[in-house]
Design a protein around this motif. Sequence first.
Motif, PDB file in Angstrom:
ATOM      1  N   GLN A   1       1.928 116.583 -46.057  1.00 20.24           N
ATOM      2  CA  GLN A   1       1.574 115.612 -46.304  1.00 20.24           C
ATOM      3  C   GLN A   1       2.086 114.178 -45.631  1.00 20.24           C
ATOM      4  OE1 GLN A   1       5.042 116.711 -49.196  1.00 20.24           O
ATOM      5  NE2 GLN A   1       4.727 114.851 -50.095  1.00 20.24           N
ATOM      6  N   ALA A   2       2.559 114.463 -44.633  1.00 22.88           N
ATOM      7  CA  ALA A   2       3.431 113.079 -44.199  1.00 22.88           C
ATOM      8  C   ALA A   2       2.122 111.980 -43.729  1.00 22.88           C
ATOM      9  CB  ALA A   2       3.826 113.465 -42.291  1.00 22.88           C
ATOM     10  N   LEU A   3       0.714 112.418 -43.127  1.00 23.71           N
ATOM     11  CA  LEU A   3      -0.146 111.539 -43.247  1.00 23.71           C
ATOM     12  C   LEU A   3      -0.659 110.702 -43.839  1.00 23.71           C
ATOM     13  CD1 LEU A   3      -2.372 114.486 -41.765  1.00 23.71           C
ATOM     14  CD2 LEU A   3      -1.751 113.197 -40.721  1.00 23.71           C
ATOM     15  N   GLU A   4      -0.054 111.166 -45.193  1.00 24.79           N
ATOM     16  CA  GLU A   4      -0.399 110.001 -45.879  1.00 24.79           C
ATOM     17  C   GLU A   4       0.113 108.771 -45.784  1.00 24.79           C
ATOM     18  OE1 GLU A   4       0.328 110.881 -50.060  1.00 24.79           O
ATOM     19  OE2 GLU A   4      -0.585 113.152 -49.687  1.00 24.79           O
ATOM     20  N   TYR A   5       1.221 108.842 -44.644  1.00 19.81           N
ATOM     21  CA  TYR A   5       2.193 107.783 -44.753  1.00 19.81           C
ATOM     22  C   TYR A   5       1.895 106.574 -43.546  1.00 19.81           C
ATOM     23  CZ  TYR A   5       5.217 109.743 -48.523  1.00 19.81           C
ATOM     24  OH  TYR A   5       4.998 110.305 -49.834  1.00 19.81           O
ATOM     25  N   ILE A   6       0.951 107.521 -42.291  1.00 23.85           N
ATOM     26  CA  ILE A   6       0.571 107.485 -41.810  1.00 23.85           C
ATOM     27  C   ILE A   6      -0.632 105.995 -41.472  1.00 23.85           C
ATOM     28  CG2 ILE A   6       2.028 107.983 -40.157  1.00 23.85           C
ATOM     29  CD1 ILE A   6       0.041 109.407 -39.063  1.00 23.85           C
TER      30      ILE A   6
ATOM     31  N   LYS B   1       1.452 120.999 -22.544  1.00 20.43           N
ATOM     32  CA  LYS B   1       0.354 120.016 -24.184  1.00 20.43           C
ATOM     33  C   LYS B   1       1.037 118.896 -24.978  1.00 20.43           C
ATOM     34  CE  LYS B   1      -1.603 124.292 -24.038  1.00 20.43           C
ATOM     35  NZ  LYS B   1      -3.635 123.887 -23.561  1.00 20.43           N
ATOM     36  N   LEU B   2       0.122 117.653 -24.863  1.00 22.47           N
ATOM     37  CA  LEU B   2       0.658 116.471 -25.792  1.00 22.47           C
ATOM     38  C   LEU B   2      -0.457 116.710 -26.905  1.00 22.47           C
ATOM     39  CD1 LEU B   2       2.587 114.015 -25.628  1.00 22.47           C
ATOM     40  CD2 LEU B   2      -0.003 113.103 -24.440  1.00 22.47           C
ATOM     41  N   VAL B   3       0.356 117.009 -28.096  1.00 19.86           N
ATOM     42  CA  VAL B   3      -0.108 116.220 -29.138  1.00 19.86           C
ATOM     43  C   VAL B   3      -0.331 115.312 -29.783  1.00 19.86           C
ATOM     44  CG1 VAL B   3      -1.176 117.574 -31.177  1.00 19.86           C
ATOM     45  CG2 VAL B   3      -0.754 119.272 -29.341  1.00 19.86           C
ATOM     46  N   PHE B   4      -1.082 114.348 -30.670  1.00 19.67           N
ATOM     47  CA  PHE B   4      -0.823 112.745 -30.851  1.00 19.67           C
ATOM     48  C   PHE B   4      -1.432 112.767 -32.801  1.00 19.67           C
ATOM     49  CE2 PHE B   4      -0.723 108.916 -31.168  1.00 19.67           C
ATOM     50  CZ  PHE B   4       0.432 108.284 -30.648  1.00 19.67           C
ATOM     51  N   ILE B   5      -1.408 112.450 -33.330  1.00 18.04           N
ATOM     52  CA  ILE B   5      -1.768 111.796 -34.641  1.00 18.04           C
ATOM     53  C   ILE B   5      -2.248 110.702 -34.493  1.00 18.04           C
ATOM     54  CG2 ILE B   5      -3.472 112.099 -36.492  1.00 18.04           C
ATOM     55  CD1 ILE B   5      -2.279 115.111 -36.367  1.00 18.04           C
ATOM     56  N   LYS B   6      -2.365 109.563 -34.926  1.00 14.87           N
ATOM     57  CA  LYS B   6      -2.391 108.382 -35.400  1.00 14.87           C
ATOM     58  C   LYS B   6      -3.271 108.103 -36.474  1.00 14.87           C
ATOM     59  CE  LYS B   6      -3.122 103.511 -33.111  1.00 14.87           C
ATOM     60  NZ  LYS B   6      -4.048 103.211 -34.433  1.00 14.87           N
ATOM     61  N   GLY B   7      -2.791 107.205 -37.386  1.00 12.72           N
ATOM     62  CA  GLY B   7      -3.351 106.734 -38.676  1.00 12.72           C
ATOM     63  C   GLY B   7      -3.531 105.230 -38.493  1.00 12.72           C
ATOM     64  N   THR B   8      -3.541 104.388 -38.896  1.00 18.09           N
ATOM     65  CA  THR B   8      -3.643 103.185 -39.192  1.00 18.09           C
ATOM     66  C   THR B   8      -2.465 102.377 -39.131  1.00 18.09           C
ATOM     67  OG1 THR B   8      -3.673 102.571 -41.495  1.00 18.09           O
ATOM     68  CG2 THR B   8      -5.843 102.801 -40.427  1.00 18.09           C
ATOM     69  N   LYS B   9      -1.379 102.920 -39.689  1.00 20.47           N
ATOM     70  CA  LYS B   9       0.225 102.622 -39.654  1.00 20.47           C
ATOM     71  C   LYS B   9       1.437 103.038 -39.232  1.00 20.47           C
ATOM     72  CE  LYS B   9      -0.339 102.533 -44.410  1.00 20.47           C
ATOM     73  NZ  LYS B   9       0.286 102.811 -45.501  1.00 20.47           N
ATOM     74  N   GLY B  10       0.938 104.617 -37.953  1.00 22.40           N
ATOM     75  CA  GLY B  10       2.349 104.927 -38.066  1.00 22.40           C
ATOM     76  C   GLY B  10       1.226 106.273 -36.987  1.00 22.40           C
ATOM     77  N   PHE B  11       2.342 106.824 -36.959  1.00 27.53           N
ATOM     78  CA  PHE B  11       1.496 108.134 -36.100  1.00 27.53           C
ATOM     79  C   PHE B  11       2.297 109.783 -35.973  1.00 27.53           C
ATOM     80  CE2 PHE B  11       3.428 105.464 -33.070  1.00 27.53           C
ATOM     81  CZ  PHE B  11       4.771 105.914 -32.394  1.00 27.53           C
ATOM     82  N   ILE B  12       2.094 110.455 -35.722  1.00 30.17           N
ATOM     83  CA  ILE B  12       2.990 112.129 -35.787  1.00 30.17           C
ATOM     84  C   ILE B  12       2.807 112.248 -34.461  1.00 30.17           C
ATOM     85  CG2 ILE B  12       3.232 113.979 -36.850  1.00 30.17           C
ATOM     86  CD1 ILE B  12       2.395 112.547 -38.824  1.00 30.17           C
TER      87      ILE B  12
ATOM     88  N   TYR C   1      11.978 103.840 -39.778  1.00 31.58           N
ATOM     89  CA  TYR C   1      10.902 102.994 -40.201  1.00 31.58           C
ATOM     90  C   TYR C   1      10.255 104.128 -40.761  1.00 31.58           C
ATOM     91  CZ  TYR C   1      13.014  99.409 -37.388  1.00 31.58           C
ATOM     92  OH  TYR C   1      13.888  99.122 -36.624  1.00 31.58           O
ATOM     93  N   ALA C   2       9.825 105.320 -40.526  1.00 35.06           N
ATOM     94  CA  ALA C   2       9.102 105.938 -41.055  1.00 35.06           C
ATOM     95  C   ALA C   2       9.635 106.647 -42.611  1.00 35.06           C
ATOM     96  CB  ALA C   2       8.959 107.338 -40.476  1.00 35.06           C
TER      97      ALA C   2
ATOM     98  N   ARG D   1      12.906 101.649 -30.807  1.00 32.58           N
ATOM     99  CA  ARG D   1      13.247 100.433 -30.683  1.00 32.58           C
ATOM    100  C   ARG D   1      11.968  99.703 -31.024  1.00 32.58           C
ATOM    101  NH1 ARG D   1      14.789 102.476 -25.611  1.00 32.58           N
ATOM    102  NH2 ARG D   1      12.173 102.297 -24.563  1.00 32.58           N
ATOM    103  N   MET D   2      10.670 100.393 -30.605  1.00 34.42           N
ATOM    104  CA  MET D   2       9.316  99.495 -31.125  1.00 34.42           C
ATOM    105  C   MET D   2       9.351  98.729 -32.839  1.00 34.42           C
ATOM    106  SD  MET D   2       8.827  98.683 -27.836  1.00 34.42           S
ATOM    107  CE  MET D   2       7.606  98.118 -27.927  1.00 34.42           C
ATOM    108  N   LYS D   3      10.350  99.837 -33.205  1.00 34.00           N
ATOM    109  CA  LYS D   3       9.993  99.408 -35.120  1.00 34.00           C
ATOM    110  C   LYS D   3       8.730 100.251 -35.559  1.00 34.00           C
ATOM    111  CE  LYS D   3      12.498  95.581 -34.445  1.00 34.00           C
ATOM    112  NZ  LYS D   3      12.630  94.070 -35.504  1.00 34.00           N
ATOM    113  N   ASN D   4       8.377 101.744 -34.852  1.00 37.43           N
ATOM    114  CA  ASN D   4       7.387 102.246 -35.206  1.00 37.43           C
ATOM    115  C   ASN D   4       7.824 103.160 -36.696  1.00 37.43           C
ATOM    116  OD1 ASN D   4       6.230 102.205 -31.426  1.00 37.43           O
ATOM    117  ND2 ASN D   4       5.207 101.293 -32.684  1.00 37.43           N
TER     118      ASN D   4
END
Length: 95
Positions: free
Chosen positions: A90-95, A25-36, A76-77, A48-51
């Motif tokens: 809670q971490a979603l607030e930062y992405i 399974k692959l699970v991914f959540i993307k915000g405007t600045k980053g992702f989990i 960077y996170a 390496r990509m400074k994400n």
Amino acid sequence: MQIKEITVNGKTYQAFEGEIAPGTKLVFIKGTKGFIMCGYLNLETAERMKNIAAIATGIKTIDDMLKTSIVKATTYAEAAGIKVGMPVIQALEYI
């Protein structure tokens, strides 16, 4: 495979969940600045990509991810405010 929008605390995110190979399974959540992402993806590449990127493990669905905590994060996170052990919700607030 599903790509859908989710709303958490009034903010909208793009989320993906799906089986990319039998039993994988692959699970991914993307915000405007980053992702989990789930542990299947590579944190070293994100670094390496400074994400602004973090990992949550032991999950199979988006709902699972929202109920767990961050286990690893790029520098960077961390600079953005994400900490290991922080709940994903809670971490979603930062992405």
